[in-house]
Design an enzyme around this catalytic site. Sequence first.
Site, PDB file in Angstrom:
ATOM      1  N   PHE A  81      47.210  72.301  -9.101  1.00  0.00           N
ATOM      2  CA  PHE A  81      47.755  71.804 -10.358  1.00  0.00           C
ATOM      3  C   PHE A  81      46.674  71.847 -11.426  1.00  0.00           C
ATOM      4  O   PHE A  81      45.581  71.312 -11.233  1.00  0.00           O
ATOM      5  CB  PHE A  81      48.248  70.372 -10.166  1.00  0.00           C
TER       6      PHE A  81
ATOM      7  N   LEU B   1      45.615  71.923 -15.848  1.00  0.00           N
ATOM      8  CA  LEU B   1      45.919  71.779 -17.265  1.00  0.00           C
ATOM      9  C   LEU B   1      44.948  72.659 -18.032  1.00  0.00           C
ATOM     10  O   LEU B   1      43.765  72.708 -17.706  1.00  0.00           O
ATOM     11  CB  LEU B   1      45.757  70.328 -17.725  1.00  0.00           C
TER      12      LEU B   1
ATOM     13  N   GLY C 288      42.060  70.587  -7.611  1.00  0.00           N
ATOM     14  CA  GLY C 288      41.887  70.603  -6.160  1.00  0.00           C
ATOM     15  C   GLY C 288      42.627  71.759  -5.528  1.00  0.00           C
ATOM     16  O   GLY C 288      43.720  72.120  -5.961  1.00  0.00           O
TER      17      GLY C 288
ATOM     18  N   GLY D  91      23.077  43.333   5.755  1.00  0.00           N
ATOM     19  CA  GLY D  91      22.383  44.609   5.939  1.00  0.00           C
ATOM     20  C   GLY D  91      23.167  45.608   6.750  1.00  0.00           C
ATOM     21  O   GLY D  91      23.154  46.810   6.460  1.00  0.00           O
TER      22      GLY D  91
ATOM     23  N   GLU E  15      43.425  61.731 -12.597  1.00  0.00           N
ATOM     24  CA  GLU E  15      44.602  61.683 -13.481  1.00  0.00           C
ATOM     25  C   GLU E  15      44.312  60.878 -14.756  1.00  0.00           C
ATOM     26  O   GLU E  15      45.197  60.223 -15.298  1.00  0.00           O
ATOM     27  CB  GLU E  15      45.793  61.068 -12.737  1.00  0.00           C
TER      28      GLU E  15
ATOM     29  N   GLU F 293      40.620  59.093 -16.926  1.00  0.00           N
ATOM     30  CA  GLU F 293      39.640  58.008 -16.769  1.00  0.00           C
ATOM     31  C   GLU F 293      40.301  56.692 -17.127  1.00  0.00           C
ATOM     32  O   GLU F 293      41.044  56.590 -18.101  1.00  0.00           O
ATOM     33  CB  GLU F 293      38.432  58.276 -17.684  1.00  0.00           C
TER      34      GLU F 293
END
Length: 650
Positions: free
Chosen positions: A149, A151, A169, A401, A424, A426
Site C-alpha cells: 500500500f 501514497l 511494507g 534489572g 498511519e 504520527e
Amino acid sequence: MVAGTNELIPDLPDGPLTPYRKAASFDWKALKMALEGEDSIKFKNEVYSVLARDPVFARDFGRPSTQEYREINHRRWKAILQHKFIDDFFAEIERTQDLLEILETYDQGLSGRYALHANVFFSAILTMGTDKHAKLLEQTRNNQIVGCFCLTELVFNTPNDGAVKCWAGNLAQSATHAAVFARLIVGGKDHGPHAFVLQVRDPNTYRTLPGITIGDMGTKAGVWDGVENGWMSFSNHRASLDTLLNRGCDITPTGEYKSAYSSSRERQSVSLGSLSAGRIGIVGKGALACRLASTIAIRYSCARHQFGEKPGQENERAVISYPLQRHRLFPILAQAFVLRLYHMKLLDHFREYMMRMVGGEKSPELAELSKEVHGLSSSTKPLSTWMGVAALAEARTCCGGHGYLQSSRLNALRDDFDPSQTFEGENNVLLQQTSNWLLVKKASGHFSSPMGTTDFLGESGGLIEGDIVKKVLSAYTWLVHYLIAKTEAKHKELKAQGKSQFDVRNESQVYTAHTLSVAYGERAILSWAQLYVDDAEKQFQPVLQRLVNIFALDRIEKHLATLYIGGFCSGSSLGEWVRESLIAEEQKLAPDAVALVDVIAPPDFVLNSALGSSDGRAYDHLMAEFRRHTDQRAPFWGDLVGFLHEKSKL
C-alpha cells in the site's frame, strides 16, 4: 460455563502463582470464554498447536541480522499460507482477526507482512474497485500476487525526492502489486488523490517495470527489521485506465472524468473511511502492548520478593503486595481490558461500514459514518499506541534489572511497538484530524452521529452524583465543551491577527485542539467499555467494573489541572476524590490481578518471556537461559591475551 471449557482452556501449571489464582473472585476460564467466544478459542488453539509443532516457528532470544530476519519472516509467512488457516480473508473476517492477533503476539513483523497483503491491500481493492478488478481480488485471495500500500503525488511521475513514497511494507523486495494513492490530472485539471492498483514487478523475474524505481529503507529497530519497507518513485510510468479503482468515479474512453459523488469532499470523506482499516487495526496494537506488559510484569512481581518488616529472606514480601507497584501496574492491566473492549466494538462498526461500502451504498448517512470512523480512529489510534508503548516501558522498570534482559522480552517489545506511534500518521499530527472534525460537527448544530460518539455534545456535563464512571463521563462531557470553546476562541483571536487558516490551525494545538482530541477519544473508549460491562454476565460485572473504574480515574486524573483552570470545580475535593478512589479501586483489584492476566495472556511459547511464564518460575527460566552461556571464551580472547602480555612487559 459452556460444556468443554476445561478442554478448550486447559489448567495452568501449579507453582508460585497458584495461591494468587485461588484468591480470585471469579472463574478466569469462564471470563475468557465470555470475552473471546468458543469459536475463537477453538480456532486459536488449532493455530497455536500447529505453530508450536512447526520447526520454522521455534525461536530463542537471539537477534538475527536484517537479511536473516527477512528470510525467517518470509519462511514463516509462507508457512502461515501453506497451513491454510484462512480460506477467504473477507468471508472469514472474525477468524482473520484471530489469526492476526496471534501473529501480532508472536511477532509483529510477521503479522505486518501478512496483514499488509491480506487486509490493507485487499481492502483497498475490495472497497474502491469494481468488477474490472475481480481478477486481482481473486489473485490476492489465492496468494498468487503480493500486495502493498503506497501514497504518492502524481500519476505516475515523481517530480522530486520529496514526493517519493516511503515506508511501504512488502514493497522493497516481495510486492508484485501496489495500491497507490496519487493525484489524478485529466485534461490539465487536478481532481485530487485517487486510488490505483498497479503491477510494479514482473512476477517471473521480479524486475521492476519500466518507469518504476524501488529501493529499501534500510535497517530498522526491533522485529520491523524483518519487514521490507521500501520506497518507490515513478518516471513517466504508463498504466492503463483499468488501474484506476473506479468505484464512484471513472474516466471514459474519450478521456472525460465522471464522478457519482456530489463533490470531491464527499468522495474524499468516503475514501478516508475506507483508509481507516489500517488505523483501526493499530488501535489493537496498543491494547496488545498493554496485555503483554501487564502479563509479564504482574506475574514477575508475584515471583519477585524484596524487603520486609524483619531481616531474612523468609520475611521478604512479593513486590506485587506493595501499593506503589500496584499503582504502576494495575492501570496498565485496566488499559489492556478497556482498550480491548473498545476495539471489539470499533471492529464491529467498521465491519458493518465495510459491508455497506462493498454493497455500493452512497447515502448521506454513510458519508457521515465515514467521517466519524476517520475522526474516531484518528484520536483513539494515538491514545492506544501511546498507552501501549508507555505500558511496556513502565513494565520494564517494574521488573528491575532482570526486565532489561533480552529474555524478559520487554525491551524487544518496547522496540517492536514503538513505531506504532507513527504508523498511519504520527500521533500528534493525526489528532488534528479529530479536532478539525469536532469543530465542524459542533458548528453544524447536528450532534448525533452514526456510532453515537458525538451525541453527548447535546449535553452540558458538570459535577454530578453517581458512580465513578458516570461522574467521570460527565466531567469529560464538560471538558470537551470547554476545549471546543477554547479552541474556537483561539481561532478567532488568530484570525483577527490576520493569520492564514493554515497558521490558525497550527497555532491553536497546544492545550486546546490537541487536548480536545485526546479528551474526546478517551471519553469514547470509556463509554464503549462501560456499555460492555453493563451488558456482561452478572458474575463478571464486579471485576470488570473495577477495571473500567481504574481506567476512568487514571485518565481523568491527567486532566485535573485543566478542569480546575476551566472552573469545572474549585477546592481540593474533586482531586482528592479521584486519587483516593483510584487507590481504593487498585486495592480491591489486587486479589484478581493474576487471574485477570491469565484471561488475556497468550501461551508461553508465544509470550516467550522468562519473567512472564504461566508457571511463575521466573528464576528457573532465567537460570536456564544463563546456563546457555556458560564458560564461553570471548572471540577476541587471543587479542586480549596479547594486549595483557604487552602491558606486563612495560
